[in-house]
Design a protein around this motif. Sequence first.
Motif, PDB file in Angstrom:
ATOM      1  N   UNK A   8       0.875  -1.167   0.000  1.00 37.09           N
ATOM      2  CA  UNK A   8       0.000   0.000   0.000  1.00 37.09           C
ATOM      3  C   UNK A   8       0.927   1.235   0.000  1.00 37.09           C
ATOM      4  N   UNK A   9       1.336   1.728  -1.113  1.00 34.82           N
ATOM      5  CA  UNK A   9       0.993   1.321  -2.455  1.00 34.82           C
ATOM      6  C   UNK A   9       2.194   0.617  -3.085  1.00 34.82           C
ATOM      7  N   UNK A  10       2.000  -0.085  -4.190  1.00 34.56           N
ATOM      8  CA  UNK A  10       3.067  -0.788  -4.887  1.00 34.56           C
ATOM      9  C   UNK A  10       4.235   0.167  -5.163  1.00 34.56           C
ATOM     10  N   UNK A  11       5.482  -0.246  -4.857  1.00 31.84           N
ATOM     11  CA  UNK A  11       6.633   0.662  -4.992  1.00 31.84           C
ATOM     12  C   UNK A  11       6.811   1.269  -6.375  1.00 31.84           C
ATOM     13  N   UNK A  12       6.398   0.575  -7.426  1.00 29.09           N
ATOM     14  CA  UNK A  12       6.635   1.092  -8.777  1.00 29.09           C
ATOM     15  C   UNK A  12       5.813   2.337  -9.099  1.00 29.09           C
ATOM     16  N   UNK A  13       4.699   2.543  -8.385  1.00 28.20           N
ATOM     17  CA  UNK A  13       3.906   3.745  -8.632  1.00 28.20           C
ATOM     18  C   UNK A  13       4.674   4.998  -8.256  1.00 28.20           C
ATOM     19  N   UNK A  14       5.632   4.877  -7.358  1.00 30.76           N
ATOM     20  CA  UNK A  14       6.495   6.006  -6.978  1.00 30.76           C
ATOM     21  C   UNK A  14       7.132   6.628  -8.220  1.00 30.76           C
TER      22      UNK A  14
END
Length: 398
Positions: free
Chosen positions: A255-261
């Motif tokens: 929460x949230x998936x690291x790739x969204x960073x």
Amino acid sequence: MIKKVRETFNENFKQEYYDNLKNDLAQSFGEPCAFRISETPFFIGKELKQEVFDACDTIIEQLWKIDFEQIREKFIPKKLQSPLALGKPHFLAIDFGLCDDGQGGIAPKLIELQSFPSLFLYQALLGKSFLKNYPQIPQEGFHYYLNDLNEASYLEELKRVIVGDENPENVILLEIYPEKQKTRIDFWATKQALGIEVLCLTKVIKEGKNLFYEKNGRKVKINRIYNRVILDELLQMPDLKTDFNLTDDVDVEWVTHPDWFFMISKCIMPLLSHKNIPQSFYLNDFPKDLDLSTYVLKPLFSFAGKGINLNPTLEFIEGIKDRHNYILQSKVKYSPIVKAPSGTNSKVELRILYTWSDTENRLMPVINLTRMNKGDLINVSYLSNDDWVGSSISFFED
């Protein structure tokens, strides 16, 4: 800005109100806030409110037209990609500078956006403390919560997003040395409100695909991670010793998936277009006749204003090897909109915070974060030695 509300606030301001605000927050968590809190909130009228949310709606609509798998491949090195299912982004922050529109008014201009959690629980406490300690703030007709939320429903929303159906004991807020972070007041507020543990990355125990942490002499399984690790900071600590990396294939829900960073960040700003979005170009693909004096140079993946060059030159740009990791963004003129007692007015940056709603299948605005400064960079890490600058919150007119 609402002139009458601002004048009433300023005329009735007392230093003791501000001292009580700071003491109120410090007593809640056993230490003072590690960043400066502004003496004043910001008040936003209906017209500006409408323009802000019209811009937000357009930005979010354009987000879903972007091929994020393509963005992932372009901007995230393979070694930094997580193998776990991407899912939807749980959070979104949209930052606007409140700028001079050239006609004597104020226009919100997009500064950046990020799919990464911000100070969700701290902001709720800050708004409540302003109302508690400043009698001149209108008690009706203005709200810092968004989308018709109130104190109780907001907390339920954060529990739903962060904790979900898990036992809070099996959910952690993950950071690097959380006790040293400037934003730690939000970590303690999150732990207090949601009952989850705040854990340093170095304390995570990995056994196969399972993660654990130690609590009161026993090992507790981690099923869900509220991720507050900023990868820009993590990558600058190559000698950090850990059992577990953010890119590991583990049995956990992010929460949230690291790739969204990476994927919803400054890297997509050149793909967005709107009257409230300053023109942006990737540094490895910008018009050669561009007037650089009207642009600011920004690294794609850094926080707290690190690496920003307000006056880039062609000579400076030619010295950059990884140009694909930078953008040029058209400069905006922040308006010194908040009248301050010192005579030097404060500039404002407004962050609208969203959470993902499974029931509505959309990102939903829930609260705001506001920052004030009198210098060139609107960031709590770049404060001038003055009053009425720092972290704050906005009250929106109904």
